[in-house]
Design an enzyme around this catalytic site. Structure first.
Site, PDB file in Angstrom:
ATOM      1  N   ASP A 100       0.815  -1.302   0.194  1.00  0.00           N
ATOM      2  CA  ASP A 100       0.154  -0.109  -0.047  1.00  0.00           C
ATOM      3  C   ASP A 100       0.903   1.429  -0.017  1.00  0.00           C
ATOM      4  O   ASP A 100       1.964   1.329   0.624  1.00  0.00           O
ATOM      5  CB  ASP A 100      -1.221  -0.092   1.014  1.00  0.00           C
ATOM      6  CG  ASP A 100      -0.462  -0.117   2.624  1.00  0.00           C
ATOM      7  OD1 ASP A 100      -0.177   1.026   3.147  1.00  0.00           O
ATOM      8  OD2 ASP A 100      -0.094  -1.017   2.732  1.00  0.00           O
ATOM      9  N   GLU A 143      -7.136   4.526  12.258  1.00  0.00           N
ATOM     10  CA  GLU A 143      -5.973   4.284  13.000  1.00  0.00           C
ATOM     11  C   GLU A 143      -5.693   5.424  14.090  1.00  0.00           C
ATOM     12  O   GLU A 143      -4.630   5.329  14.724  1.00  0.00           O
ATOM     13  CB  GLU A 143      -4.738   3.938  12.442  1.00  0.00           C
ATOM     14  CG  GLU A 143      -4.521   4.938  11.281  1.00  0.00           C
ATOM     15  CD  GLU A 143      -3.193   4.738  10.383  1.00  0.00           C
ATOM     16  OE1 GLU A 143      -2.181   4.793  11.060  1.00  0.00           O
ATOM     17  OE2 GLU A 143      -3.476   4.145   9.046  1.00  0.00           O
TER      18      GLU A 143
END
Length: 219
Positions: free
Chosen positions: A23, A115
């Site tokens: 990613d 996150e």
């Protein structure tokens, strides 16, 4: 788990899984996607990439457009993710993503990257995430994927948002027994890999389900 050090990638890879990917975001600077596609080491070739698209209610990753086009040209299966801020309006955040990301058949479902909690209450976080997920699902007609780490998964996702496919960031574990095996599709196992055509370190992921279940998290 059958870990094997692949020197070209600079890390150990869990070789029991056959589909490896990465990613990226603007932090990876300009990417030479042709070199990414051509890289092969110890029988491993990268097959997919998740690309940062948006963040919060207004931000767009400045490299998203070029990365999105480049990944397609390189025949990598691609997905787009949104970095979620619990302090921002979830509908505006979903709209920000929808306005920037056009998905095609074969692309991964949209991803919410959860996150940070920004000091918000559990109710605020969960209600907001639900709104984002529902708004995005309504638009793309596919259930979005939740990306998070082990700590936030245990605190917020487990038992609350179990209906969604899970992509877990867990660098400490050699097994994945802490997660629902029927919902865990993707595992980010290392953030210090190397890939030709990309400057600096890269996050490495594997698809942990049976390979024929990939279509469950794609358009």
């Amino acid at each position: 788990m059958n870990w094997q050090t692949v020197r070209a990638f600079g890390i150990r890879l869990p070789m029991r899984y056959g589909i490896h990917g990465i990613d990226v975001s603007k932090h990876n600077a300009r990417i030479d996607w042709k070199r990414v596609q051509q890289m092969k080491a110890d029988g491993v070739r990268l097959q997919f990439v998740f690309i940062k698209a948006t963040e919060g209610a207004t931000l767009t990753d400045k490299n998203f457009k070029t990365n999105w086009a480049g990944a397609r040209k390189a025949n990598l299966r691609r997905g787009a993710y949104h970095f979620y801020h619990p302090t921002r309006d979830p509908i505006k955040q979903a709209t920000n993503f929808i306005n920037r990301v056009e998905l095609s058949e074969g692309d991964f479902a949209p991803v919410v990257d959860f996150e940070v909690t920004n000091g918000q209450s559990e109710t605020t976080i969960l209600d907001g995430l639900r709104l984002w997920l529902e708004t995005v699902e309504e638009h793309y007609h596919v259930r979005p994927i939740i990306y998070t780490n082990g700590n936030l998964y245990k605190r917020y996702i487990r038992g609350q948002l179990d209906d969604y496919p899970l992509w877990i960031a867990d660098y400490s574990t050699t097994h994945l027994r802490d997660y629902d095996p029927d919902k865990l599709y993707l595992w980010q196992h290392n953030q210090n890999g190397w890939v030709q055509g990309i400057r600096g370190m890269v996050d490495f992921n594997v698809f942990v389900m049976d390979e024929n279940r990939m279509k469950e998290i794609c358009l």
